[in-house]
Design an enzyme around this catalytic site. Structure first.
Site, PDB file in Angstrom:
ATOM      1  N   GLU A 128       0.812  -1.219   0.000  1.00 25.63           N
ATOM      2  CA  GLU A 128       0.000   0.000   0.000  1.00 25.63           C
ATOM      3  C   GLU A 128       0.848   1.274   0.000  1.00 25.63           C
ATOM      4  O   GLU A 128       0.418   2.309  -0.508  1.00 25.63           O
ATOM      5  CB  GLU A 128      -0.962   0.005   1.190  1.00 25.63           C
ATOM      6  CG  GLU A 128      -2.113  -0.995   1.056  1.00 25.63           C
ATOM      7  CD  GLU A 128      -1.762  -2.371   1.606  1.00 25.63           C
ATOM      8  OE1 GLU A 128      -0.578  -2.629   1.902  1.00 25.63           O
ATOM      9  OE2 GLU A 128      -2.689  -3.203   1.739  1.00 25.63           O
ATOM     10  N   PHE A 138     -11.187  -8.073  13.569  1.00 26.11           N
ATOM     11  CA  PHE A 138     -10.112  -8.499  12.678  1.00 26.11           C
ATOM     12  C   PHE A 138      -9.793  -7.395  11.670  1.00 26.11           C
ATOM     13  O   PHE A 138     -10.695  -6.848  11.044  1.00 26.11           O
ATOM     14  CB  PHE A 138     -10.509  -9.789  11.942  1.00 26.11           C
ATOM     15  CG  PHE A 138      -9.456 -10.224  10.950  1.00 26.11           C
ATOM     16  CD1 PHE A 138      -8.200 -10.617  11.375  1.00 26.11           C
ATOM     17  CD2 PHE A 138      -9.710 -10.206   9.585  1.00 26.11           C
ATOM     18  CE1 PHE A 138      -7.224 -10.986  10.465  1.00 26.11           C
ATOM     19  CE2 PHE A 138      -8.744 -10.579   8.663  1.00 26.11           C
ATOM     20  CZ  PHE A 138      -7.498 -10.968   9.111  1.00 26.11           C
ATOM     21  N   GLN A 139      -8.540  -7.086  11.540  1.00 30.80           N
ATOM     22  CA  GLN A 139      -8.072  -6.006  10.672  1.00 30.80           C
ATOM     23  C   GLN A 139      -8.734  -4.676  10.971  1.00 30.80           C
ATOM     24  O   GLN A 139      -8.978  -3.876  10.086  1.00 30.80           O
ATOM     25  CB  GLN A 139      -8.229  -6.381   9.189  1.00 30.80           C
ATOM     26  CG  GLN A 139      -7.275  -7.515   8.789  1.00 30.80           C
ATOM     27  CD  GLN A 139      -7.104  -7.670   7.289  1.00 30.80           C
ATOM     28  OE1 GLN A 139      -8.016  -7.411   6.525  1.00 30.80           O
ATOM     29  NE2 GLN A 139      -5.921  -8.108   6.876  1.00 30.80           N
ATOM     30  N   LYS A 197     -17.535  -1.542   6.107  1.00 25.62           N
ATOM     31  CA  LYS A 197     -18.018  -2.462   5.078  1.00 25.62           C
ATOM     32  C   LYS A 197     -19.545  -2.450   4.963  1.00 25.62           C
ATOM     33  O   LYS A 197     -20.091  -2.538   3.863  1.00 25.62           O
ATOM     34  CB  LYS A 197     -17.529  -3.883   5.410  1.00 25.62           C
ATOM     35  CG  LYS A 197     -17.626  -4.835   4.236  1.00 25.62           C
ATOM     36  CD  LYS A 197     -16.928  -6.152   4.547  1.00 25.62           C
ATOM     37  CE  LYS A 197     -16.975  -7.098   3.354  1.00 25.62           C
ATOM     38  NZ  LYS A 197     -16.304  -8.387   3.666  1.00 25.62           N
ATOM     39  N   MET A 207      24.457   9.314   1.727  1.00 24.68           N
ATOM     40  CA  MET A 207      24.338  10.571   2.460  1.00 24.68           C
ATOM     41  C   MET A 207      24.659  10.355   3.935  1.00 24.68           C
ATOM     42  O   MET A 207      25.290  11.204   4.571  1.00 24.68           O
ATOM     43  CB  MET A 207      22.930  11.150   2.295  1.00 24.68           C
ATOM     44  CG  MET A 207      22.795  12.584   2.771  1.00 24.68           C
ATOM     45  SD  MET A 207      23.899  13.719   1.905  1.00 24.68           S
ATOM     46  CE  MET A 207      22.836  14.296   0.569  1.00 24.68           C
TER      47      MET A 207
END
Lengths: 581, 185
Positions: free
Chosen positions: A52, A114-115, A164, A482
């Protein structure tokens, strides 16, 4: 006609009505209804990413290169938390994004389902605004509002969290024109009295300078056009931040190059010595100012910015103009012309003579080699072999990024995608894919370092799947260059954890992803390798083995003022100031 | 080169040109008018914690049910430039409609409500009641060994009341924080 539909369908409808053609995303449990709708239509292209974070950076690349907002779709929990780095990156660089995240159904919210994650809570400080939609009736309206907020005023990322059950439920769809006007309407026009005062200052200034930033590019192509006109007409020198490269052409006669920590010597000294600084869409970042107490001590400072919180935040300005850069430039040009196009040209000419003296220092000088590729040389060759093409450059973060800003020349806005404010390693590869998706026929190159590139290398899979022929130009020094440079200069040469051990074979990696790779280490073969990369019809990884211990100069060590720059040993002896050679 | 800027030339309240280098901390009361939507208070508080600003007191309640407006009153502290930055940052929050600096914009009234529990018997008890009367505090709860006083006033008045009650057996206090309005029409 009744337009009753499910929330999921509403989302797709709203995106279409907002003119969205591409969504970057990754499916999961909490967004399955939306993915089901995406499956059943052909207007919106979905780019399936591998992570993502990649989706958000792709959307950033898309947005920066088109001027349109980027759209991202992720699932709940880990999908949303993975988007956080990209959201923060977009917030700091003012990139308009709309991130849609799935959420567990409303009846599970707050139960550690969940999630489940408190996405709105987590993303509150890294978005311009965010919403949790609890009712399908409000869904379409909220999405339209999200586009408005992301693209109005100072642009930025927004997030809409959609449970959802809200996606499954039905309600009446409303289009963008059917919703009440948003109360969020930042002002665009600048105060004419203040702009007139600015013009008066311009007429009298002896050592003026334009200091421009990403705000010019965000304001749109018209702002860049007006900037060019005003700079060329007044003959004032102009420098730009990392974010603003391309607003004024690098080939323009008044161009001093980038300023800041690794900016051009002449640009920084001109900022230090000017008597009128006109900041246009730039926010006095610490990488620009160096030590604040010693920043441009003798100048009158004018700042044009659409965001009032950017004005007087770091540097006190004498004349603030809060408005859209494009509108102000237009008024400024009009007023300046109507008052007879005056400048203090004798003094400005003297100022230029001083600047030319600084230029003679040749601050980008380096010692080239026949046996090993110098990173600066690699970029000079890349510039020479690509400058005539329809070219877009993305970068990762580090030495290569600064060298790219120094050695690649940008003639137009929206051609340069780099993570400026947040400095996100792993930005460039996905950003290049996003740019290529938006401009399928353009030459899109990601100038990368080996360490940064590995951070989101999984997105090569996305490039291959969607036939995005992005060119990965990796300046491989087997170091975190760097970090190594700072350790050498500022930490007693103790190179703590700054080398890349066990690097993959990038050529085999390219093959494993189903694209092409080549390694080059001989300076004599560099041009041929770059040509092969450009000509290849598909994604390409060019692994350029470069000098491992090259330092990026000039450099203002953090906390030092502009006139205490470090120069490379090769740069000419300095005449006329207190800089360290 | 001399800059000739007339005060208020750029008619934005955030830019009154006070001495930018003043290092003296000022106390300012800000009235923040917000859309009454979920999370708006978290946005305001998150701004203060995220950017390291101070909150001396904070009150919030819906003030316009029809219009979905709430009023957040914040008492904060900082140098002039920090105060300006706080106001600009607050103004940037999307559901914030308006930010008023009541300290800078002219005279205003500030009131706070406090509940003070004072325990004691005998002479202390009588003395507590006497002082409460002077301060126009009301007794809202009484037992044989304690009072709860309710008092409204400026934060300084409440502080003074608490200081006097402390030797008389002040055991607990609850304060609402400041609510404030500009004076006049």
């Amino acid at each position: 006609m009744s337009r009753k539909m499910t929330g999921a369908k509403m989302i797709v409808e709203a995106l279409k009505d907002q003119g969205v053609d591409t969504v970057f995303g990754y499916p999961g449990g909490a967004v399955l209804p939306i993915y089901d709708e995406i499956f059943q239509q052909n207007d919106i292209k979905h780019i399936l990413v591998r992570h993502e974070q990649g989706a958000v950076h792709m959307a950033e690349g898309y947005a920066r290169s088109t001027g349109k907002p980027g759209v991202v779709l992720v699932t709940s929990g880990p999908g949303a938390t993975n988007a956080v780095t990209g959201l923060t990156d977009a917030l700091l660089d003012s990139i308009p994004l709309i991130v849609l995240s799935g959420q567990v159904p409303t009846f599970l919210v707050g139960t550690d389902g969940f999630q489940e994650a408190d996405t709105v809570g987590i993303t509150r400080p890294c978005t311009k605004h965010n919403w949790l939609v609890k009712d399908t009736e409000k869904l379409a309206q909220t999405i339209h509002q999200a586009f408005h907020v992301a693209t109005t005023g100072r642009p930025g990322p927004v997030l809409v969290d959609i449970p959802k059950d809200v996606q499954f439920a039905e309600a009446e769809y409303v289009g963008p024109k059917q919703i009440p006007a948003s109360p969020y309407q930042p002002k665009k026009k600048g105060d004419l009295d203040a702009i007139t005062q600015l013009v008066e200052l311009m007429e009298r200034a002896e050592r003026p300078i334009f200091y421009t930033g990403g705000g010019v590019i965000n304001s749109g192509p018209a702002a860049s056009q007006l900037l060019r006109e005003i700079v060329d007409a007044t003959g004032f020198p102009i420098t730009s931040t990392l974010m603003g490269l391309g607003a004024y052409p690098a080939s323009g006669k008044n161009w001093l190059g980038m300023l800041g920590m690794h900016g051009m010597y002449e640009a920084n000294l001109a900022m230090h010595g000017c008597d009128l600084m006109i900041a246009v869409g730039a926010r006095f970042d610490d990488r620009i100012t160096g030590r604040v107490a010693d920043f441009s001590p003798g100048s009158i400072k004018v700042q044009i910015d659409i965001d009032p919180s950017s004005i007087n935040k770091v540097i006190h300005v004498d004349l603030p103009i809060q408005a859209d850069v494009g509108h102000v430039l237009e008024d400024m040009l009009k007023i300046w012309k109507s008052r007879g196009r005056k400048t203090n040209s004798a003094a400005v000419q003297k100022w230029w003579a001083q600047i030319e003296q600084w230029k003679a220092t040749n601050c980008l000088a380096y010692t080239n080699s026949d046996t090993i590729i110098k990173p600066q040389h690699a970029l000079q060759r890349l510039e020479a072999l690509t400058k005539d093409r329809d070219r877009y450059i993305a970068t990762e973060v580090g030495q290569h990024q600064m060298w790219a800003a120094q050695f690649l020349h940008f003639e137009d806005p929206n051609r340069w995608m780099t993570s400026g404010g947040l400095g996100t390693m792993g930005y460039g590869l996905p950003a290049s894919v996003g740019v290529q998706v938006a401009h399928p026929d353009a030459l899109v190159i990601n100038v990368a370092g080996d360490a940064s590139w590995l951070m989101n290398m999984q997105e090569m899979g996305t490039a291959v799947q969607f036939r995005a022929p992005v060119k990965q130009f990796i300046l491989n020094n087997e170091r975190l260059g760097m970090v190594r440079q700072w350790q050498q200069l500022l930490h007693g040469e103790r190179y703590s954890q700054s080398w890349s051990d066990s690097l993959p074979d990038f050529v085999k990696l390219a093959e494993a992803f189903g694209c092409k790779g080549r390694q080059v280490s001989d300076p004599a073969e560099l041009d041929d390798a770059i040509r092969e990369m450009i000509e290849y019809d598909g994604p390409f990884i060019l692994d350029v083995l470069v000098e491992k211990h090259e330092n990026c100069f000039p450099m203002i060590p953090s906390g030092k003022p502009h006139n205490e720059m470090l120069l490379s040993p090769e740069a000419g002896a300095f005449t006329g100031g207190g800089a360290l050679v | 080169m001399v800059l000739n800027i007339k005060q208020g030339a750029s008619s934005h309240s955030a830019y009154d040109l006070r001495d930018p280098n003043a290092q003296i901390e000022e106390r300012h009361t800000l009235a923040v008018l917000v859309e009454n939507e979920p999370g708006v208070l978290a946005r305001v508080i998150g701004l203060f914690s995220g950017r390291g600003y101070n909150i001396d007191s904070l009150t919030v309640a819906e003030t316009d049910h029809e219009g979905h407006r709430s009023r957040i009153t914040i008492v904060t502290r900082g140098t002039p430039s920090v105060i300006e930055q706080i106001k600009a940052q607050l103004g940037r929050i999307v559901p914030v409609h308006d930010v008023h600096d009541l300290t800078a914009e002219g005279p205003s009234v500030e009131r706070e409500l406090g509940l003070f529990k004072v325990g004691g018997t005998g002479e202390h008890r009588v003395e507590a009641l006497r002082i409460a009367e002077i301060f126009r505090a009301n007794v809202v709860d009484s037992t044989l060994k304690s009072f709860v006083f309710e008092i409204t006033g400026t934060p300084e008045k409440l502080d003074a009341f608490a200081d006097l009650m402390r030797p008389l057996g002040l055991s607990d206090q609850a304060r609402t924080g400041v609510a404030a309005l500009a004076r006049g029409a």
